[in-house]
Design an enzyme around this catalytic site. Structure first.
Site, short mmCIF file in Angstrom:
data_model
loop_
_atom_site.label_atom_id
_atom_site.label_comp_id
_atom_site.label_asym_id
_atom_site.label_seq_id
_atom_site.Cartn_x
_atom_site.Cartn_y
_atom_site.Cartn_z
CE LYS A 1 -2.99 2.62 3.13
NZ LYS A 1 -3.59 2.65 4.47
CD GLU B 1 -4.98 8.70 11.50
OE1 GLU B 1 -4.13 7.80 11.49
OE2 GLU B 1 -5.49 9.16 10.46
CD GLU C 1 -6.94 2.90 3.36
OE1 GLU C 1 -6.62 4.04 3.69
OE2 GLU C 1 -7.78 2.66 2.47
CD GLU D 1 -10.27 7.61 -0.10
OE1 GLU D 1 -9.52 7.56 0.90
OE2 GLU D 1 -10.54 6.62 -0.79
#
Length: 458
Positions: free
Chosen positions: A216, A265, A309, A444
């Protein structure tokens, strides 16, 4: 660290200055309870004192820090040296703090570069690679009370009376009933920075992953705005507080530049011996009604790409924290974490912190998480460093605070913008895996721009 009790600021300053050798300096801080004040008004007052400002709010905890001025800064090219410099600073400091609460005593607030090996551009020229700033005035407001810590760096040549008088004058001004500046600048230019080249980079990343060189890679991009007039940071913060009630709201000012955002986050929080980290990866928009919102959330919970993910992040954080914790608790399945514009897959990771460990060690171990860098870390970072069009600077990197009581918290600086007078650069990224579609990833990132774009008038 020298603890001082039952003294005034002036008497403490006098004793410290008299005891200093020539050419030596020492940090002195004094914490007291104060009447509650609107943190944004306090922040705005710092603008009129022409001092750099910083702001941090954990909306979930109802905990706010506002820093005005600069008593001392630790700037380092190497982030691993921040811990040693911070500990050395505290060992020499004189601290008058009878409260020992989070955000009292000597408190530093700051951030770091996403990648210290990436070449810097003019965009971030006013920001150090890694910096912790101890404000001259630090206001802490929690659900119940407010506290003010005044900190100053003194030498043997300083006059304690003059310093005390100047600090008192500025403190009185900061607590005046200052009105917030209310301006709504209009966006006159909006530039997507090299969108087609960015999509080509996504294709390169999918090829890179398909060839087995990574699992990724997270790629970010920039949206540039120009306004009719200078953007006032206080107004941006006020709107973020209203529109992002479950995020960390932050601002860090360097002269005319200010890095500001509302990130959902958390990277890590340490309070006493309890450690908390957050796995937040996998994103979907909110629905226009409850039925659509539930359907989008259900799809996110069962989407293979997003679950994969998210699992990358969960396993990386769990494994990284094992060396710092006596025990770790991780739920088996993620839940939905809903923001105003977006919803994410969310898994909390809790642990009991071992003695003699530092929040700096955890930050260095966790950053960048797979949600911001990729997997494996070094392979993904190398690709980003060589192929990404953006100088991320502090975007996507740890930003937060630590105090002399060894409490602290760092978040990941996403959903953010760099304000530069009448201009702004917004940042957003997405996780690319082998079956990623460049157009879908571009969309996104467009969605992830919305929290900052909306408060800036877009």
């Amino acid at each position: 660290m020298i603890e001082v009790k039952e003294e005034t600021l002036e008497s403490t300053l006098r004793k410290v200055i008299q005891g200093l050798q020539p050419s030596k300096s020492r940090l002195v801080s004094f914490t007291k309870r104060v009447d509650k004040v609107d943190p944004l008004q306090f922040f705005e007052a710092g603008y009129h004192l022409h001092m750099n400002r910083s702001y941090w709010k954990s909306t979930i905890d109802n905990f706010t820090l506002v820093g005005i001025g600069n008593a001392f800064s630790i700037r380092e090219e190497n982030p691993y040296l921040l811990k040693d410099k911070w500990n050395a600073l505290l060992n020499q400091a004189v601290i008058n703090n009878p409260y020992q609460l989070s955000g009292t005593g000597i408190v530093s607030i700051g951030g770091m570069d996403f990648d210290p090996l990436k070449s810097k551009t003019r965009l971030w020229q006013n920001f150090s690679s890694n910096e912790l700033r101890v404000p001259q005035f630090m206001l802490m407001v929690n659900e119940e009370r407010a506290y003010l810590t005044v900190t100053v760096n003194v030498t043997s040549n300083d006059d304690p009376v003059a310093i005390s008088e100047e600090l008192t004058k500025n403190e009185e001004y900061l607590f005046k009933d200052n009105k917030l500046v209310s301006n709504n600048p209009t966006i006159v230019e909006k530039e997507e920075v090299e969108p087609e080249n960015w999509k080509k980079t996504v294709r390169k990343a999918t090829e890179h992953i398909s060839s087995g060189q990574a699992k990724k890679v997270v790629l970010a991009r920039e949206l540039r705005l120009k306004f009719t007039e200078e953007v006032q940071v206080s107004g941006v913060l006020r709107q973020l507080l209203e529109s992002q009630p479950t995020s960390y709201i932050f601002a860090y000012e360097q002269g005319k530049d200010c890095f500001v955002g509302a990130t959902p986050e958390r990277l890590v929080k340490v309070e006493r011996n309890e450690l908390l980290s957050t796995c937040l990866a996998g994103t979907a928009p909110r629905g226009t009604n409850e039925a659509e919102d539930n359907e989008l959330g259900h799809k996110l919970l069962h989407d293979v790409k997003n679950r994969k993910e998210h699992e990358f992040v969960v396993q990386m954080i769990k494994q990284s924290l094992e060396e710092f914790c006596k025990e770790i608790n991780v739920p088996e399945h993620p839940v939905l974490y809903k923001l105003r514009n977006l919803q994410h897959l969310y898994t909390p990771v809790r642990g009991v912190f071992k003695e003699e460990q530092s929040i700096f060690d955890v930050v260095q171990k966790l950053h960048p998480t797979p949600a911001l860098g990729g997997e494996p870390r070094e392979e993904a970072l190398t690709f980003i460093r060589e192929q990404e069009l953006l100088d991320r600077g502090w975007y996507g990197a740890p930003i937060g605070w630590i105090d002399s009581n060894q409490h602290g918290e760092f978040a990941v600086a996403i959903r953010s913008a760099l304000l530069q007078g009448d201009k702004a650069s917004l940042f957003a990224g997405c996780g690319v895996v082998k079956d990623s579609d460049p157009e879908a990833e571009f969309e996104e990132t467009r969605i992830k721009f919305l929290p900052m774009l909306n408060v800036l008038g877009g």
